[in-house]
Scaffold this active site. Structure first.
Site, PDB file in Angstrom:
ATOM      1  N   HIS A 126       0.803  -1.222   0.000  1.00  0.00           N
ATOM      2  CA  HIS A 126       0.000   0.000   0.000  1.00  0.00           C
ATOM      3  C   HIS A 126       0.835   1.271   0.000  1.00  0.00           C
ATOM      4  O   HIS A 126       0.398   2.308   0.533  1.00  0.00           O
ATOM      5  CB  HIS A 126      -0.998   0.014   1.156  1.00  0.00           C
ATOM      6  CG  HIS A 126      -2.259   0.790   0.841  1.00  0.00           C
ATOM      7  ND1 HIS A 126      -2.829   0.809  -0.412  1.00  0.00           N
ATOM      8  CD2 HIS A 126      -3.042   1.595   1.624  1.00  0.00           C
ATOM      9  CE1 HIS A 126      -3.901   1.571  -0.388  1.00  0.00           C
ATOM     10  NE2 HIS A 126      -4.050   2.063   0.827  1.00  0.00           N
ATOM     11  N   GLU A 184      -8.978  -3.128   2.194  1.00  0.00           N
ATOM     12  CA  GLU A 184      -8.417  -2.546   3.407  1.00  0.00           C
ATOM     13  C   GLU A 184      -9.434  -2.641   4.544  1.00  0.00           C
ATOM     14  O   GLU A 184     -10.387  -1.867   4.599  1.00  0.00           O
ATOM     15  CB  GLU A 184      -8.037  -1.084   3.154  1.00  0.00           C
ATOM     16  CG  GLU A 184      -7.094  -0.879   1.981  1.00  0.00           C
ATOM     17  CD  GLU A 184      -6.858   0.593   1.689  1.00  0.00           C
ATOM     18  OE1 GLU A 184      -6.391   1.306   2.599  1.00  0.00           O
ATOM     19  OE2 GLU A 184      -7.156   1.031   0.557  1.00  0.00           O
ATOM     20  N   TYR A 200     -12.382  -0.419   0.783  1.00  0.00           N
ATOM     21  CA  TYR A 200     -12.383  -0.566   2.240  1.00  0.00           C
ATOM     22  C   TYR A 200     -13.467  -1.511   2.740  1.00  0.00           C
ATOM     23  O   TYR A 200     -14.467  -1.772   2.064  1.00  0.00           O
ATOM     24  CB  TYR A 200     -12.553   0.801   2.899  1.00  0.00           C
ATOM     25  CG  TYR A 200     -11.298   1.647   2.837  1.00  0.00           C
ATOM     26  CD1 TYR A 200     -10.493   1.819   3.946  1.00  0.00           C
ATOM     27  CD2 TYR A 200     -10.918   2.253   1.644  1.00  0.00           C
ATOM     28  CE1 TYR A 200      -9.328   2.582   3.889  1.00  0.00           C
ATOM     29  CE2 TYR A 200      -9.760   3.016   1.574  1.00  0.00           C
ATOM     30  CZ  TYR A 200      -8.969   3.170   2.698  1.00  0.00           C
ATOM     31  OH  TYR A 200      -7.829   3.913   2.624  1.00  0.00           O
ATOM     32  N   SER A 220      -2.984   5.323  10.339  1.00  0.00           N
ATOM     33  CA  SER A 220      -2.090   6.269   9.681  1.00  0.00           C
ATOM     34  C   SER A 220      -0.705   6.220  10.318  1.00  0.00           C
ATOM     35  O   SER A 220      -0.578   6.120  11.541  1.00  0.00           O
ATOM     36  CB  SER A 220      -2.650   7.694   9.805  1.00  0.00           C
ATOM     37  OG  SER A 220      -1.688   8.648   9.391  1.00  0.00           O
ATOM     38  N   HIS A 265      -0.633   2.475   7.312  1.00  0.00           N
ATOM     39  CA  HIS A 265      -0.750   2.891   5.921  1.00  0.00           C
ATOM     40  C   HIS A 265       0.610   3.250   5.307  1.00  0.00           C
ATOM     41  O   HIS A 265       1.524   3.697   6.008  1.00  0.00           O
ATOM     42  CB  HIS A 265      -1.671   4.115   5.813  1.00  0.00           C
ATOM     43  CG  HIS A 265      -2.967   3.836   5.126  1.00  0.00           C
ATOM     44  ND1 HIS A 265      -3.999   3.168   5.732  1.00  0.00           N
ATOM     45  CD2 HIS A 265      -3.394   4.109   3.871  1.00  0.00           C
ATOM     46  CE1 HIS A 265      -5.013   3.055   4.894  1.00  0.00           C
ATOM     47  NE2 HIS A 265      -4.661   3.622   3.741  1.00  0.00           N
TER      48      HIS A 265
END
Length: 763
Positions: free
Chosen positions: A128, A533, A568, A344, A237
C-alpha cells in the site's frame, strides 16, 4: 558378524533388536518431521516507469513519477510439503494487488509449472505504498488519474512477480519456519477515531488501543544455509510520503525491508572474512587516510563525458547485483500489509495548515474545509525523514522478533480459495431476539465522504468526511454519469452515493464485482488473503471469527490488499458514520458480515478436509484497456553535448563530510526508455587503490535520490539530478557519482549511456 550370530541364537536378543529398531525409526521420523517443509524465497525488481506516469494511491492527477527514492521489489516465499501441498505468498512494493496482474501471473505459472501453482495456493499482496507507478489495475475508477492503462507499469509487475516466484521455487530446500509476535506502539494512529468510537463500548473495552499494535513475523531457516528471510504483517498505511511526492518509493514498509535486508547481510558479511565487501562501511581504505593525499588522488579523476555502453553495465555495477552474489540464497525480508484501513503512520496527529490547530474531530476539517487538514509524521515537516523513522521502527521490532523467534511451525499445509460475487451476496445474520435474517450486499458504490479524502491525503472542493446526505450540485454531476436506482440507494443506506461504480459499464467495468477470498495455512499459521483494506475493528472481528473455527491454537493474520482491490471494509457501526473508510466500503453496510461468513466457510472446509466451490471467474479486461498516456517520441541534447555529460558538477578538489549532500546534474533521457530493471540509474563509487572504482550506493539506497526533469513539458531534453546524502557510516575516501540511462532517437531505437562526475573526497 559376531553380533548377528548372537542374534540368530537368542530369541530374546531378536525381540530387543526389533524393538530398538522400531524406536529408532520412530524417533528418526519425528526428527525429520520437525523440519519437514521445503522453504524457498525470492526477490525481483518491479520498479516500473520513473517518469510521466501518475502514482497510484492518492488519486492526485498532478502526482506523476519524476525519479526514484529507492527501488520497488516483489518478494516471495514458498513453503511446501516434500510430497504434498505448498503455498506461495508474494509481497509487492506496490499500492495493492491487481486482479488482472494476478490472472496474468497465474497464466504464466501454469505454462511453466502446470497445476503446481494456481489461484488456490498463490497470494499476491501489496504493501500500500502511495508512491509507485499506477495504471496496472483493470477497472476504470482506479486508472482515471493515470490516463488509463499503463502497459509498462503492468508488465513490470507481472514480470517481476513471475521472476520472484521462479527464484523462490529454485531456492526450495529443506528448512523450518518460526513464528514470533511483538508490539510496536509508535508506528500507527487511528485517523478516523470518531468512527471507531461508534463500535459497541463493550467490544472496544476488550482492546487497549484503537489500532492493532501487534506485528506477527515468520522466520525462514534453510537447513543448509541457515536463516534466509522473514515476512511480517503489521497494520499501518503506506502514506508517510505525501500526495505531492514525485519519487518512486516503497514508503515506510519498503524502507523497513531495505533496512532489514542490509542489516542481515552486513551481519553475515562481518562473519565471513573472505567475502568481497559490498557496503561502504565494510571497505578498508588502507593507506588512504591522509586528507592531502586523498585530494591529490581525487584531482587525477575528472568527470567522464557521456559514452555509449551496453544495457547490462547498469546491472553489473549495481551494489546488490545478483551477478556478484555467492551461490547461497539472498536474504529476503518483506514487511506486509494487514488491516490498515483506518491506521495512519502520521503519528503526531492531524493539524490545520492555516492555524496549526488540531483538525475537527468528527469530520477532519479546518473551518469546514478538508483541504487544510493534514496528518503529521514523526519527522514533520520532512516526509522523507518521517518515512525513514516509521520504517526504522518496524525494522527494529522485526529484527528483535527475528532474533528471538523460537516457536516452530509444525503440521500440514493447506489452503482454500473461492471467487464470490459481492454485488449480490446473501448473508445470514443472527437476530437479537433469536433466529436469523437474510440480508444482501450491494453493487459497488462510493459515497460523498470518499471524495473528502483522509488526513493522509485530503480531497478537494467542498466534500467532507461524515456526510450522510450529499450535496445537490454534486448529485447533478453524478447523474450525468449514472443515476443510481432506488434499490441501490436503499441498499447502500446511509451512504449517499457519489459514484455508482458497480453499475457503470462503459467503456468497461468501473469497479469489481467478483472478488477472491483465500486462506493459506502452514501448520499453526493462518493467513487470510483479503482483497481490500479492513479497518482495525473489522479486522479483529474477522480474525476472531476464523480463529473460533480451528480446534487447535492458531496464529491468524490478515494480508490486506491481496489478489485484487476493492477499497475498504468497515464494521456496520463505522459504516453508519460515513467517514472516508465507510464511504469507500463498496458493497454496502453488510460487507464485513459477508466476509466473515465466507471466510468461516473456508476455514470450516480446511478443518473438515472438504473442498469449496470455485465460484464465478472474474473477467479478464486486458483487451478492453484504453490508454491516453503518450509514449516517448525522442530524446535530445544541446549541440555539442552528449547524453551522460555532466551539466552541473561538484567543484574539483571538493571535500565533503558525513551528513553533507552531494549533488550532480547530468544531461539525460527519459527513464521510460529502459526501466533499468535489476540495475540502477544512479551510482556512488569509491576508489580502491589507484584505479579501481567500487560501487557502494545506488538508486536502491535510501540515501541516494535520482530525480528526473524536463526544462519544459514538451521538451525533448531532460536532466538527471543525483543527490547523495552522505551517511554517518561512510568511510573516508575518494568518491564519484555516476549516471546510467537510455536515449531514444527519431527512428525509435534505444541507446544506453553513462557518465561520471569529478572525483571528490569524503572525510
Amino acid at each position: 558378524m559376531e553380533f548377528f550370530q548372537a542374534v540368530k541364537q537368542r530369541p530374546r536378543v531378536i525381540a530387543w533388536f526389533w524393538l530398538l529398531f522400531i524406536v529408532f525409526v520412530h524417533n528418526a521420523e519425528q526428527t525429520i518431521s520437525a523440519s519437514n517443509y521445503l522453504v524457498g524465497l525470492g526477490s525481483y525488481d518491479i520498479t516500473g516507469p520513473a517518469a510521466d506516469v501518475n502514482m497510484m494511491g492518492y488519486a492526485n492527477s498532478g502526482q506523476t513519477a519524476s525519479g526514484i527514492h529507492f527501488r520497488l521489489r516483489a518478494r516471495t516465499f514458498i513453503v511446501a510439503e516434500p510430497q504434498g501441498n505448498r503455498v506461495v505468498f508474494v509481497n509487492l512494493d506496490a499500492c495493492m494487488g491487481s486482479q488482472l496482474v494476478t490472472l496474468k501471473v497465474l497464466e504464466r505459472l501454469k505454462a511453466r509449472y502446470g497445476d503446481l501453482y494456481t489461484e488456490k495456493n498463490v497470494a499476491i499482496s501489496g504493501i500500500h505504498t502511495h508512491a509507485g507507478p499506477g495504471g496496472y489495475l483493470q477497472y476504470v475508477v482506479y486508472i482515471v488519474t493515470s490516463l488509463g492503462f499503463v502497459r509498462q507499469s503492468f508488465d513490470a509487475l507481472v514480470d517481476g512477480i513471475e521472476q520472484s516466484i521462479i527464484r523462490a521455487h529454485e531456492n526450495l530446500h529443506p528448512g523450518s519456519v518460526y513464528v514470533n509476535k511483538g508490539e510496536i506502539l509508535d508506528a500507527g494512529v487511528n485517523r478516523s477515531p470518531s468512527a471507531y468510537l461508534n463500535n459497541p463500548a463493550a467490544e472496544r473495552a476488550k482492546y487497549k488501543y484503537d489500532v492493532d499494535k501487534e506485528m506477527t513475523l515468520l522466520k525462514f531457516v534453510d537447513d543448509q544455509w541457515g536463516p534466509v528471510g522473514s515476512f511480517n504483517w503489521f497494520a499501518t498505511h503506506g502514506t508517510s510520503m505525501s500526495r505531492t511526492n514525485e519519487l518512486i518509493s516503497g514508503d515506510n514498509k519498503g524502507t523497513a525491508a531495505r533496512l532489514m535486508e542490509d542489516w542481515f547481510n552486513q551481519k553475515r558479511d562481518a562473519r565471513t572474512v573472505n567475502e568481497n565487501p559490498r557496503r561502504v562501511s565494510n571497505i578498508v581504505q588502507g593507506a588512504q587516510v591522509n586528507h592531502h593525499e586523498l585530494l591529490e588522488l581525487a584531482a587525477s579523476f575528472q568527470s567522464i563525458t557521456g559514452k555509449p555502453v551496453t544495457k547490462y553495465l547498469s546491472i553489473s555495477r549495481r551494489v546488490r547485483s545478483s551477478l556478484r552474489t555467492a551461490e547461497r540464497p539472498n536474504f529476503v525480508s518483506a514487511f506486509c500489509q494487514s488491516n490498515c484501513g483506518d491506521v495512519s503512520p502520521n503519528v503526531l496527529g492531524a493539524f490545520c495548515t492555516d492555524t496549526g490547530l488540531p483538525c475537527d474531530f468528527n469530520h477532519s476539517t479546518c473551518g469546514g474545509k478538508n483541504e487544510l487538514c493534514y496528518g503529521r509524521g514523526p519527522g514533520y515537516p520532512d516526509e522523507f525523514e518521517s518515512t525513514r523513522i516509521i520504517g526504522e521502527r518496524q525494522f527494529k521490532k522485526a529484527s528483535d522478533l527475528f532474533t528471538s523467534a523460537s516457536e516452530k511451525l509444525n503440521g500440514k499445509i493447506d489452503f482454500r480459495h473461492a471467487y464470490l460475487d459481492f454485488s449480490q451476496l446473501e448473508v445470514t445474520l443472527p437476530k437479537q431476539g433469536g433466529g436469523s435474517e437474510t440480508v444482501k450486499t450491494c453493487p459497488a458504490a462510493m459515497g460523498f465522504g470518499f471524495a473528502a479524502g483522509t488526513t493522509d491525503g485530503p480531497g478537494a472542493f467542498d466534500f467532507t468526511q461524515g456526510d450522510t446526505s450529499g450535496n445537490p450540485f454534486w448529485k447533478l454531476v453524478r447523474n450525468v454519469l449514472r443515476t443510481p436506482s432506488k434499490e441501490q440507494k436503499d441498499c447502500q443506506q446511509p451512504k449517499p452515493i457519489l459514484l455508482d461504480t458497480g453499475e457503470m459499464k462503459q467503456p468497461y467495468d468501473w469497479a469489481p464485482s467478483i472478488l477472491p477470498v483465500q486462506i493459506l495455512k502452514i501448520g499453526q499459521m493462518v493467513i487470510l488473503s483479503v482483497p481490500g483494506e479492513f479497518t482495525t475493528m473489522a479486522g479483529r472481528r474477522l480474525r476472531d471469527a476464523v480463529s473460533s473455527v480451528f480446534k487447535e491454537k492458531v496464529h491468524v493474520v490478515i494480508a490486506g490488499l491481496t489478489n485484487t482491490y476493492s477499497q475498504y471494509i468497515t464494521t456496520f457501526e463505522e459504516y453508519a458514520m460515513q467517514r472516508y473508510e465507510g464511504a469507500s466500503t463498496l458493497y454496502g453496510p453488510h460487507t464485513l458480515s459477508a466476509y466473515i461468513q465466507e471466510f468461516k466457510k473456508l476455514a470450516t472446509a480446511i478443518v473438515s478436509g472438504k473442498a469449496v466451490e470455485a465460484g464465478p471467474q472474474p473477467p479478464d479486461l486486458l483487451n478492453k484497456q484504453l490508454s491516453l498516456l503518450p509514449g516517448v517520441v525522442v530524446d535530445s541534447t544541446p549541440i555539442g553535448v552528449k547524453f551522460g555529460d555532466v551539466k552541473t558538477d561538484v567543484p574539483r578538489n571538493s571535500t565533503f563530510k558525513k551528513g553533507d549532500t552531494v549533488t550532480v546534474v547530468f544531461w539525460s533521457a527519459c527513464p521510460r526508455n529502459d526501466l533499468m530493471t535489476e540495475g540502477t540509474f544512479a551510482l556512488v563509487e569509491l576508489l580502491q587503490g589507484q584505479s579501481t572504482w567500487v560501487p557502494v550506493y545506488d538508486d536502491d539506497d535510501i540515501c541516494l535520490r535520482f530525480k528526473w526533469s524536463r526544462p519544459s513539458q514538451l521538451s525533448a531534453q531532460s536532466h538527471a539530478t543525483i543527490e547523495w546524502r552522505i551517511p554517518q557510516s561512510t568511510a573516508p575516501g575518494v568518491y564519484r557519482v555516476s549516471h546510467f540511462g537510455a536515449s531514444k532517437n527519431l527512428f525509435g531505437s534505444v541507446s544506453h549511456f553513462t557518465g561520471s562526475s569529478n572525483a571528490f573526497v569524503v572525510k
